[in-house]
Write an enzyme that holds these catalytic residues in place. Structure first.
Site, mmCIF file in Angstrom:
data_model
loop_
_atom_site.group_PDB
_atom_site.id
_atom_site.type_symbol
_atom_site.label_atom_id
_atom_site.label_comp_id
_atom_site.label_asym_id
_atom_site.label_seq_id
_atom_site.Cartn_x
_atom_site.Cartn_y
_atom_site.Cartn_z
ATOM 1 N N ARG A 1 25.948 -7.275 145.322
ATOM 2 C CA ARG A 1 27.321 -7.770 144.727
ATOM 3 C C ARG A 1 28.165 -6.992 145.493
ATOM 4 O O ARG A 1 29.480 -7.523 145.766
ATOM 5 C CB ARG A 1 27.354 -7.000 143.229
ATOM 6 C CG ARG A 1 26.434 -8.136 142.371
ATOM 7 C CD ARG A 1 26.447 -7.856 140.963
ATOM 8 N NE ARG A 1 25.968 -9.044 140.205
ATOM 9 C CZ ARG A 1 25.716 -9.276 138.963
ATOM 10 N NH1 ARG A 1 26.059 -8.146 137.996
ATOM 11 N NH2 ARG A 1 25.174 -10.231 138.459
ATOM 12 N N TYR B 1 29.117 -17.142 143.263
ATOM 13 C CA TYR B 1 27.673 -16.482 143.341
ATOM 14 C C TYR B 1 27.585 -15.094 143.052
ATOM 15 O O TYR B 1 28.314 -14.221 143.112
ATOM 16 C CB TYR B 1 26.928 -17.132 144.507
ATOM 17 C CG TYR B 1 27.329 -16.937 145.955
ATOM 18 C CD1 TYR B 1 27.932 -15.702 146.342
ATOM 19 C CD2 TYR B 1 27.002 -17.625 146.917
ATOM 20 C CE1 TYR B 1 28.404 -15.444 147.569
ATOM 21 C CE2 TYR B 1 27.100 -17.354 148.283
ATOM 22 C CZ TYR B 1 27.927 -16.271 148.827
ATOM 23 O OH TYR B 1 28.200 -16.014 149.823
ATOM 24 N N GLU B 2 26.290 -14.819 142.797
ATOM 25 C CA GLU B 2 25.779 -13.494 142.652
ATOM 26 C C GLU B 2 26.382 -12.868 141.352
ATOM 27 O O GLU B 2 26.795 -11.743 141.346
ATOM 28 C CB GLU B 2 26.357 -12.442 143.825
ATOM 29 C CG GLU B 2 25.181 -11.409 144.129
ATOM 30 C CD GLU B 2 23.816 -11.417 144.111
ATOM 31 O OE1 GLU B 2 23.442 -12.581 144.914
ATOM 32 O OE2 GLU B 2 23.145 -10.920 143.462
ATOM 33 N N GLY B 3 26.689 -13.989 140.387
ATOM 34 C CA GLY B 3 27.144 -13.728 139.022
ATOM 35 C C GLY B 3 28.656 -14.036 139.161
ATOM 36 O O GLY B 3 29.386 -13.291 139.879
ATOM 37 N N GLN C 1 30.960 -10.795 135.836
ATOM 38 C CA GLN C 1 31.140 -9.392 136.055
ATOM 39 C C GLN C 1 31.910 -8.719 135.273
ATOM 40 O O GLN C 1 31.790 -7.317 135.042
ATOM 41 C CB GLN C 1 31.730 -9.478 137.609
ATOM 42 C CG GLN C 1 31.129 -10.231 138.759
ATOM 43 C CD GLN C 1 29.725 -9.599 139.077
ATOM 44 O OE1 GLN C 1 29.398 -8.187 139.083
ATOM 45 N NE2 GLN C 1 28.660 -10.491 139.568
#
Lengths: 592, 592
Positions: A294, A434-436, A441
């Site tokens: 992240r 992406y990546e959450g 978040q």
């Protein structure tokens, strides 16, 4: 065509003037003398500005193509990838025992910014490999490490992360991909994964897929998910490549940006997989990578903003349009350059102050990760866990907005693909997702991280700000422009935290309705903090008679802009947060 | 594929509950009874949702192509254009004497929203024609009107506006295109124009270009610019089409979005042109179109946000992901729909409250234009001139941001072109740029409009807000949620105006550094005002026992969201404005 110049000097400023890396007791940091880091950054600057940046538009224009199961990458990518491999850039912060250079993560991040800024789509091939290799490093058996790591660290083989399925992204508990245990201890993996970056291509002789799947009979939902190593070609015991595994690329996604990266639908059809880590603990294995991954995406947001800003600045100095209202600046030309106009300045200063602040925030975060990993420092680990969603969410949202602002400087030309400004915007957009996704978040921050370990880490953050303010309370040069705005902003953050504490228990929605604002409020306070710290460092350098006076004075002026113009956003976010869930949740779903 | 449903009910609410159009004394308004406008809107809803919306993705995917000077539009565009022409939609608010329907501009705007929302790239072909026809209507000789207007109003012929050249966009004084006078009173036009929307295509039998050019020997700079009619095919005296004129499309631009519209480089090579209006007064002729044209672009920003919002909402209700933290909402499904999550709500409410507020602001603005044109009302003309840069700049910036938020609801799918959410973002992006980039709108607002006629119009705006607040001071149902926030926001706006007055004379940069923030501050106050007015209308409907209770209650709840969650932005903008030029202009250009 846009250009890219590595911001070596500014990176050096952050590493040495701000973070004092070579004075740190973190193992490996004593090697990070200014001469050494400068040499590394200069070399990285060369390959990124000369090799990768020119391929950025090529990648965007050509994209990837799928032909009979074979994925073709854009012209020049293979040669560039070979050069990156030969330069040893892929294993910069990986352990020497597996062929890496063994440098701290903070150096990987400094160099990583250049790679992402010059060519995000290209850099993802090695970035995903880095992530997959880190997972094997953390959770693999000795044999798995020996089998996969050397080739992954050199990027002879690349890696991927397979999480998402068509019906589940954030909610991985809904996963359907199955892993059937075999007699030899391996598994047969079957299912479909989507949005797999670098999922298939021919730039590497093998691809090591890390795949989340469920072993039948395991716990329901997210607690029954395991992680598997699924190589494209089975690796024989002697290390040679064997049979093609039952994994293939079913389709390439057409995306808004990062066209140079192959985003694949991956089909697993009884593919041989090897358990990585513990059965049913796949999510935990993934999560240990999360902070790094992240932070890396937060970096992409900042890096695209940096690249876009550089080109907006060039255009603003070059393009003649209109006259300075306070008096002609370019009497020999038909008009003055755009940069004379106050609103263009506002636009550029927004970008400049964000990028430089974001860079400091990121490298400070990377240093915390080193502290956590290399010093086993639990406090650092807690603090970076808290700040990770802020780094990811705030820097990608703001980074995207800055690419939009950079595009705006170009007027109509900003909308024409030929000028390249649209690509920065389109590429930066993915980092918010992406990546959450950034909403996730914010949920992670407010719903999980704030209260973690009894709220210890957020208190540590406040203590850090307070101590800094106290230590510098008598610093007249910085008081009005830096310390007071930081104090006000951090009070807003505390008040927001207080609101959550007082209302969140009764009604979780009262806190969660303000989660996105809180993430941004927190981000501004972090940038305010690093700006105040950078101002202090710059002031000390000037007081100490630094030869490069202009650099430090510019740094101070840029910081003053951030404190005066951007930090007032904290009060707005607090005002929104304080309204709780009332207006947010007022409507029934049917009333929309 | 995204869908589009015409927001007929909400348009009716604004026209009748809010603006009371049929009660107005503006000529033509008495015809606008609810039944009549409903019938028009229903019909427009059909063609836009059934014919134009399905072509939106087609246009994006195929784009236009140039083949030997001939521009091909996407599949289906010709047939749809024929249908739009046959339906009489192209001349809705054009004078009946030239074949139009003679409806007020407010109806043109209500219908125009649907056209833009369903297919912006397609709608631009008729939109540019409308603009060019309006210019001929206002400045043409009787003969020019007779020659061009009937075919342009029916869109048998389309029109274009040619302003920009490669080296000059905002600063048109740098223009190089020449117009050489001929013995017969015509001119020979030579030069290159860029970014010409709908510049060339075969959907119409002729294209009437309006071209800005300089007559040699005229005044320097912007004061020597004249406007010309340059038809693609010369129109013979009997109205038939004659020789092909010396104008051709040299290239099609590859753009970030609006792919379905042909954005052309137009080359004029001694093309025959006819002066429109007065020599050297071309800019003035263009400027009389400006309010309408800019309001139209503000509408595009809002319209793309509406279309994106509709699809985000569908997805949020449909996609199952995660569980409501306050208790499972969909026990029979594997997860709850996205819409249960507070941060998704925040996202959707941002969009909903912006779109509905923006729609009201736009139609109120359109009504002012009618008042100015049909009633010759100078005050209305002054007020809409003041508000035009706010409508254009604020609604396109915010509209764009809302398309980005809508895309975010889709997670990874929002980034994949197949889902269509990226197109809304890419198409909406242009509205921030063309028809005067938003920084130029801010400059126009602060540098020109605020002080126009001795500041009379901004005072009129404040009076309007004050009277409304005074009239409703005792309205307990609306006081806390609507009147107080509006009062606070308008105080921020007044304070900002005061700052400009006190500082702008000494240092214009002190005002201009805050121009962009002022535009947004003003925009929020306008939306706050129309929301308070809509709340009052909704409350009155409820008090009057309206049958559609749910509609009015939803309206009130949506308004409360805007007042509570979006309006606090005004204080942030004021705080920024109050810092003047100090930090904005601190750096020399070389220090960047």
């Amino acid at each position: 065509m846009p250009s890219y110049t590595a911001p070596t000097k500014d990176l050096q400023f952050v590493l040495h003037d701000l973070l004092n890396v070579s004075q740190s007791d973190i193992p490996g940091y004593s090697d990070l003398e200014a001469d050494f880091t400068s040499a590394v950054l200069e070399e990285a600057g060369k390959i990124t500005s000369e090799v990768l940046a020119p391929l950025n538009v090529v990648g965007d224009k050509e994209g990837c193509s799928l032909d009979n199961g074979v994925v073709r990458v854009p012209t020049g990518f293979q040669e560039a990838f070979d050069q990156v491999r030969e330069g040893g850039w892929t294993g910069l912060d990986m352990p020497e025992e597996f062929g890496g250079q063994g440098l701290p993560y903070v150096m990987g991040t400094a160099v990583g910014e250049m790679f992402s800024a010059s060519n995000q789509a290209f850099t993802m091939y090695q970035g995903l490999t880095h992530g997959a290799a880190s997972a094997i490093l953390a959770h693999g058996t000795d044999q798995q490490k020996e089998t996969y790591l050397p080739n992954m660290i050199s990027c002879e083989w690349t890696g991927t992360m397979n999480l998402t399925e068509p019906h589940c992204g954030t909610d991985l508990g809904l996963m359907r991909t199955k892993a059937e245990p075999q007699d030899d201890g391996s598994f047969k993996i079957s299912g479909q994964k989507i949005f797999i970056s670098a999922g298939e291509h021919e730039m590497a002789s093998n691809i090591i897929h890390l795949v989340l799947a469920k072993i039948p009979g395991g716990p329901e939902g997210i607690k029954g998910v395991s992680l598997f190593i699924v190589p494209k070609f089975i690796v024989n015991e002697d290390g040679s490549l064997g049979a093609r595994n039952g994994v293939s690329c079913g389709n390439l996604e057409e995306k808004m940006g990062i066209h140079g990266n192959s985003t694949c639908v991956m089909n697993y059809d009884e593919a041989t997989g090897y358990l990585l880590g513990t059965e049913h603990k796949g999510m935990r294995a993934m999560f240990t990578m999360m902070n790094e991954a992240r932070l890396g995406v937060g970096m992409q947001g900042m890096a695209q903003a940096e690249a876009a800003y550089q080109n907006a600045l060039i255009y603003a100095k070059d393009r003649l349009q209109g006259r300075d209202v306070t008096g002609v600046k370019n009497p020999d030309g038909p008009a003055d350059p755009l940069i004379v106009h106050p609103d263009i300045r506002r636009n550029l200063m927004d970008q400049k102050s964000f990028v430089e602040g974001g860079r400091a925030f990121l490298l400070w975060g990377a240093m915390m990760i080193d502290k956590a990993h290399r010093n086993g420092d639990k406090d650092a680990d807690g603090l970076i866990s808290l700040l990770t969603p802020v780094i990811k969410g705030f820097l990608t949202d703001e980074g995207y907005d800055m690419t939009v602002q950079a595009q705006q400087v170009y007027g109509g030309h900003g909308y024409i693909e030929e000028w390249g400004m649209s690509q920065f915007t389109r590429d930066a957009r993915i980092a918010m997702i992406y990546e959450g996704a950034n909403g996730v978040q914010a949920l992670d921050l407010v719903g999980r991280k704030l209260a973690q370990d009894g709220g210890k880490h957020v208190m540590a953050f406040f203590d850090l700000v307070k101590s800094f303010l106290k230590e510098n309370a008598e610093n007249e040069a910085l008081k009005a422009d830096f310390m007071e705005p930081l104090k006000a902003a951090s009070k807003d953050l505390q008040a927001a935290g207080m609101f959550f504490m007082q209302n969140g228990m009764k009604n979780p929605n009262a806190a969660l309705s303000g989660s996105y604002d809180f993430m941004h409020l927190f981000g501004h306070v972090c940038l305010g903090l690093v700006w105040a710290q950078m101002a202090k460092a710059a002031q000390e350098a000037l007081d100490g008679g630094a030869s490069d006076k202009a650099f430090y004075e510019t740094k101070l002026a840029t910081g003053r802009y951030y404190m005066a113009r951007r930090l007032p956003a904290t009060a707005m976010h607090l005002a929104r947060i304080n309204t709780g869930a009332d207006t947010v949740m007022a409507l029934d779903a049917e009333q929309f």
